[in-house]
Enzyme design. Structure first.
Site, PDB file in Angstrom:
ATOM      1  N   GLY A 349      -5.875 -42.838  24.367  1.00  0.00           N
ATOM      2  CA  GLY A 349      -5.705 -41.422  24.655  1.00  0.00           C
ATOM      3  C   GLY A 349      -7.045 -40.728  24.749  1.00  0.00           C
ATOM      4  O   GLY A 349      -8.090 -41.289  24.394  1.00  0.00           O
ATOM      5  N   PRO A 350      -7.065 -39.494  25.231  1.00  0.00           N
ATOM      6  CA  PRO A 350      -8.324 -38.746  25.372  1.00  0.00           C
ATOM      7  C   PRO A 350      -8.921 -38.404  24.015  1.00  0.00           C
ATOM      8  O   PRO A 350      -8.247 -38.517  22.975  1.00  0.00           O
ATOM      9  CB  PRO A 350      -7.890 -37.489  26.134  1.00  0.00           C
ATOM     10  CG  PRO A 350      -6.431 -37.356  25.885  1.00  0.00           C
ATOM     11  CD  PRO A 350      -5.901 -38.742  25.729  1.00  0.00           C
ATOM     12  N   PRO A 351     -10.187 -37.987  23.977  1.00  0.00           N
ATOM     13  CA  PRO A 351     -10.826 -37.646  22.699  1.00  0.00           C
ATOM     14  C   PRO A 351     -10.132 -36.492  22.007  1.00  0.00           C
ATOM     15  O   PRO A 351      -9.666 -35.556  22.637  1.00  0.00           O
ATOM     16  CB  PRO A 351     -12.262 -37.276  23.114  1.00  0.00           C
ATOM     17  CG  PRO A 351     -12.458 -37.901  24.448  1.00  0.00           C
ATOM     18  CD  PRO A 351     -11.120 -37.891  25.115  1.00  0.00           C
ATOM     19  N   GLY A 352     -10.085 -36.570  20.679  1.00  0.00           N
ATOM     20  CA  GLY A 352      -9.598 -35.457  19.885  1.00  0.00           C
ATOM     21  C   GLY A 352      -8.108 -35.390  19.659  1.00  0.00           C
ATOM     22  O   GLY A 352      -7.625 -34.424  19.068  1.00  0.00           O
ATOM     23  N   VAL A 353      -7.344 -36.416  20.087  1.00  0.00           N
ATOM     24  CA  VAL A 353      -5.894 -36.348  19.907  1.00  0.00           C
ATOM     25  C   VAL A 353      -5.461 -36.942  18.571  1.00  0.00           C
ATOM     26  O   VAL A 353      -4.273 -36.947  18.253  1.00  0.00           O
ATOM     27  CB  VAL A 353      -5.153 -37.062  21.058  1.00  0.00           C
ATOM     28  CG1 VAL A 353      -5.398 -36.347  22.365  1.00  0.00           C
ATOM     29  CG2 VAL A 353      -5.565 -38.521  21.161  1.00  0.00           C
ATOM     30  N   GLY A 354      -6.416 -37.482  17.782  1.00  0.00           N
ATOM     31  CA  GLY A 354      -6.077 -37.950  16.443  1.00  0.00           C
ATOM     32  C   GLY A 354      -5.847 -39.440  16.333  1.00  0.00           C
ATOM     33  O   GLY A 354      -5.092 -39.867  15.456  1.00  0.00           O
ATOM     34  N   LYS A 355      -6.492 -40.248  17.162  1.00  0.00           N
ATOM     35  CA  LYS A 355      -6.275 -41.701  17.109  1.00  0.00           C
ATOM     36  C   LYS A 355      -6.808 -42.284  15.807  1.00  0.00           C
ATOM     37  O   LYS A 355      -6.136 -43.061  15.133  1.00  0.00           O
ATOM     38  CB  LYS A 355      -6.950 -42.369  18.310  1.00  0.00           C
ATOM     39  CG  LYS A 355      -6.433 -41.915  19.664  1.00  0.00           C
ATOM     40  CD  LYS A 355      -7.047 -42.669  20.803  1.00  0.00           C
ATOM     41  CE  LYS A 355      -8.522 -42.402  20.945  1.00  0.00           C
ATOM     42  NZ  LYS A 355      -8.823 -41.010  21.302  1.00  0.00           N
ATOM     43  N   THR A 356      -8.043 -41.911  15.445  1.00  0.00           N
ATOM     44  CA  THR A 356      -8.651 -42.460  14.226  1.00  0.00           C
ATOM     45  C   THR A 356      -7.922 -41.976  12.980  1.00  0.00           C
ATOM     46  O   THR A 356      -7.630 -42.764  12.068  1.00  0.00           O
ATOM     47  CB  THR A 356     -10.135 -42.069  14.166  1.00  0.00           C
ATOM     48  OG1 THR A 356     -10.790 -42.529  15.348  1.00  0.00           O
ATOM     49  CG2 THR A 356     -10.796 -42.685  12.949  1.00  0.00           C
ATOM     50  N   SER A 672      -4.414 -40.285  43.790  1.00  0.00           N
ATOM     51  CA  SER A 672      -3.300 -39.389  43.482  1.00  0.00           C
ATOM     52  C   SER A 672      -3.374 -38.052  44.200  1.00  0.00           C
ATOM     53  O   SER A 672      -2.408 -37.288  44.174  1.00  0.00           O
ATOM     54  CB  SER A 672      -3.226 -39.158  41.967  1.00  0.00           C
ATOM     55  OG  SER A 672      -4.408 -38.564  41.494  1.00  0.00           O
ATOM     56  N   LYS A 715      -0.579 -34.651  33.748  1.00  0.00           N
ATOM     57  CA  LYS A 715      -0.639 -33.759  34.909  1.00  0.00           C
ATOM     58  C   LYS A 715       0.404 -32.656  34.815  1.00  0.00           C
ATOM     59  O   LYS A 715       0.127 -31.485  35.115  1.00  0.00           O
ATOM     60  CB  LYS A 715      -0.446 -34.565  36.188  1.00  0.00           C
ATOM     61  CG  LYS A 715      -1.581 -35.536  36.486  1.00  0.00           C
ATOM     62  CD  LYS A 715      -1.271 -36.407  37.697  1.00  0.00           C
ATOM     63  CE  LYS A 715      -2.420 -37.364  37.988  1.00  0.00           C
ATOM     64  NZ  LYS A 715      -2.129 -38.275  39.113  1.00  0.00           N
TER      65      LYS A 715
END
Length: 772
Positions: A349-356, A672, A715
């Site tokens: 996912g993109p940065p900052g979505v809480g993966k870590t 796209s 999108k």
């Protein structure tokens, strides 16, 4: 004066009356040798000033050499030759020139007229005595050589002694250039005296080192005797004995396999026999510390209660249903069977979505220790597998280091930024991870440092990445990918209210009564001060508000602060983010497309202008190759269906088209935007005005088919955020709509199409619209 073939010598120098074997391999030297053999076997030997040069020039050679005769020649199978040459006389090199068959020199032989005076006889005796002293003290010259040098000719005596000394080519050349016999004797005497002094210095240093070693060995022996005496007297605690301590630590490790025990005991026995202060003992001691501190058999108790795990996951994160469901499924299976392999999850996912932070929450929910290793920028395979102990400063790889840090055999191991690894001449770390992340192989993981297989099968590996396509395919095949898309505005409101705002209040030493943030103000922060898929920037903006509020309270200007939409700019300044919205109305050639960026989804304006010209297509806006190909495919479709699209005949040779995508500093690529660019070109050529409350995404083919694209959820979230109420999506992306939040789907009209006719019908308010 004669002209002879010239043979350059490097590192070797021949004196008159000397017979010397030589190995010749350079082409220029072989050519000179061949010319000598075709003549009277005579050539001139001249030393190089720099022996490292393979192709010396005329300025790279000394101007005094030796005229020599080739006595024997043996050609080697490898192409070189072995020769035996005999020096005849010194010579001056008058001129050197390059010929087709090697180098040729004009030389003038030097006739040595020897007059043996009393001074010369004294110098000869002195030289012989000095050489005997040198041969006696030096290991580089045997005594037989010293006895064998007996001659009544002072010139030959000095040459013979200089040839047997271990000196530089420069000093040998100085002896060769001394034509006067008394001068030559003096030079060799000076060189020999200096060599005797160097030999004496070497002997003193060698003796000092030997005495130091004897002292160290004696000290070690006495210390060991002292330890034995103290043990007999009971004056030494057993824990102070290093070897005994290592053996006790080994005995405390339960259920360790016999091969590992034997390896550790063998290293302990090696350490016991070594000198305590030796460098090798330090290496072995460090190695044993690593082996004895690894969690070979110790495992922590895992949480199997689904209710408790679900509570932890809900407490730490809002939303993220797919990940939470997958963790709870694993825990459910684990409670029924302990033989199930731990999953290898890849959170994308993109940065900052809480993966870590989500990985940390999974560890807490499952009762595992948490270890994080960042792989961003790692380009050395040894970072994963470790260094061999033969290297100075060797240490285990990050996997073994993480296991030691965890202290258990079954932690949750987070491999962060797995898509940011690189590869160079030191190996490919992604290839080393293949063994780590393969459940069939990692039970015998081999680290170059510990050299003992380590079981990683109980470890739960979680990896994170921003882009799936940057992960090597073999590595991706070993992982279960879970996509985490960007948050909607509603989700960000919940995350900020439940987690971010209370956490920042606590960090700044404030309470909700002192600083109150209204819901509408929070919505304005999300919409006008942040532009991201995650919530990292949002948390920074909340911290900025609290810093200013804390200063006001400390300075006594207020007892509390109430943040509203009216006074928000006093804390954060003017709004910095303006999300793209419907700003253009009633203009042909303007279509809204949808894209995916590092910050999540975004809308993208596509502008097309038709101008009189010769049919030229111009593309600007820093478009990638794939995007440019999509534009050309759309133009070909238009030319093939000109009549159906109501476009004037001959436009392809009389009209120039300019396609521009704003924000030209940002690179853009991908297929796209194909239907958006085709629709914009049709609008510019036909004069029809497209709807500005409509956005679209999809790839176009030459026959007008609309193919599926990626990032549908991101999108559509971007379209919803920008206030767009209707979007066109490829029919084959229907299954991707299931991931869309229900409240977003209710507010969007989604048109599923598979042909350009359907796209144009909706874009230009034509009949035949079907919505989903």
């Amino acid at each position: 004066m004669v002209e002879l073939p010239l043979l350059p010598m490097r590192g070797v120098l021949v004196y008159p009356a000397m017979v010397v074997p030589l190995e010749i391999g350079r082409k220029m030297s072989l050519d000179a040798l061949e010319q000598a053999m075709l003549g009277d076997r005579t050539l001139v030997l001249v030393a190089q000033k720099d022996p490292r040069q393979d192709l010396p020039g005329t300025d790279d050679l000394y101007r005094v050499g030796v005229v020599a005769e080739v006595k024997q020649l043996l050609k080697m199978p490898t192409g070189g030759s072995k020769v035996v040459v005999e020096g005849h006389a010194r010579c001056r090199v008058i001129e050197i020139r390059a010929a087709d068959n090697g180098m040729v020199a004009q030389v003038e032989e030097v006739n040595e007229s020897v007059v043996i005076t009393d001074e010369v006889e004294v110098l000869m005796h002195t030289l012989v005595d000095l050489f005997e002293v040198y041969a006696k003290n030096s290991q580089k010259v045997s005594g037989a050589v010293a006895v064998g040098i007996t001659t009544d000719e002072p010139g030959r005596l000095s040459d013979a002694i200089a040839a047997n000394l271990d000196i530089r080519t420069k000093d040998r050349q100085a002896v060769l250039e001394a034509f006067a016999v008394d001068d030559r004797l003096n030079r060799v005497s000076d060189i020999l005296s200096r060599q005797i002094e160097l030999v004496e210095i070497e002997k003193r240093i060698s003796g000092r080192v030997r005495r130091q070693m004897e002292h160290t060995q004696k000290e070690y022996y006495l210390r060991e005797q002292l330890k034995a005496i103290q043990r007999e007297l009971g004056e030494v605690d057993g824990d102070e004995d290093e070897v005994s301590d290592l053996k006790k630590r080994l005995s405390r490790i339960e259920n360790l396999d016999s091969a590992t025990i034997e390896k550790i005991e063998r290293e302990i026995r090696r350490l016991e026999k070594m000198l305590a202060t030796s460098a090798e003992a330090v290496v072995v001691r460090t190695y044993l510390d690593w082996l004895l501190e690894l969690p070979w058999t110790f495992t922590s108790t895992l949480e199997t209660s689904l209710a408790a795990a679900k509570k932890v996951l809900e407490e730490d994160h809002f939303g993220l249903v797919a990940v939470k469901e997958r963790v709870l499924e694993y825990l459910a299976v684990r409670s029924l069977s302990h033989e199930v392999k731990s999953p290898i999850l890849c959170l994308v996912g993109p940065p900052g979505v809480g993966k870590t932070s989500l990985a940390r929450s999974i560890a807490r929910a499952s009762g595992r220790e948490f270890v994080r290793v960042s792989l961003g920028g790692v380009r050395d395979e040894a970072e994963i597998r470790g260094h061999r102990r033969t290297y100075v400063g060797a240490m285990p790889g990050r996997v073994i280091q993480g296991m030691r840090q965890a202290g258990t055999k079954n932690p949750l191991f987070l491999l962060d930024e797995v898509d940011k690894m690189a590869a160079d001449f030191r190996g490919d770390p992604a290839a080393a991870l293949l063994e780590v992340l393969d459940p069939e192989q990692n039970q015998h993981f081999s680290d170059h440092y510990i050299e003992i297989p380590f079981d990683l099968s109980d470890v739960m590996f979680v990896t994170t990445a921003n882009f799936v396509h940057l992960i090597p395919r073999p590595l991706l095949d070993r992982m279960e990918t879970i996509s985490i898309a960007g948050y909607t505005e509603e989700e960000k409101l919940n995350i900020a209210g439940r987690y971010l705002w209370p956490r920042q209040l606590q960090r700044h030493g404030l309470s909700d009564q002192e600083v109150h943030l209204g819901q509408k103000a929070l919505s304005k922060i999300i919409a006008q001060y942040t532009r991201e898929a995650g919530v990292r920037q949002l948390e920074r903006e909340l911290a900025a508000i609290l810093r200013k509020a804390a200063r006001q309270i400390v300075e006594g200007r207020t007892q509390g602060a109430r943040i509203t939409t009216k006074n928000l700019d006093r804390y954060l300044g003017k709004p910095r983010v303006h999300h793209p919205s419907v700003e253009h109305q009633g203009e042909p050639g303007l279509v809204t497309g949808l894209a995916v960026t590092d910050a999540g989804g975004d809308i993208m304006a596509v502008e097309v202008t038709a101008m009189p010209g010769r049919g030229k297509l111009t593309l600007t806006g820093k478009l990638g190759d794939v995007m440019q190909e999509s534009a050309r495919a759309g133009l070909s479709y238009i030319r093939a269906h000109r009549e159906h699209l109501a476009i004037s005949e001959g436009f392809e040779s009389a009209t120039d088209l300019h396609i521009h995508v704003p924000e030209g500093a940002v690179p853009k690529d991908g297929p796209s935007a194909g239907i958006a660019m085709a629709t914009a070109m049709i609008s510019a050529l036909s004069g029809r005005v497209p709807r500005q409350d409509l956005a679209m995404t999809g790839e176009i083919t030459l026959r007008g088919r609309v193919l599926p694209v990626g990032g549908i959820k991101e999108k559509l979230l971007a379209a919803h955020r920008a206030g767009i109420r209707e979007v066109i999506v490829p029919e084959q992306n229907r299954q991707d709509l299931d991931d869309l939040p229900q409240h977003v789907r209710r507010q969007l009209t989604i048109d599923l199409v598979d042909q350009m006719d359907g796209v144009l019908a909706r874009a230009f308010h034509e009949e035949g619209r079907d919505g989903d």
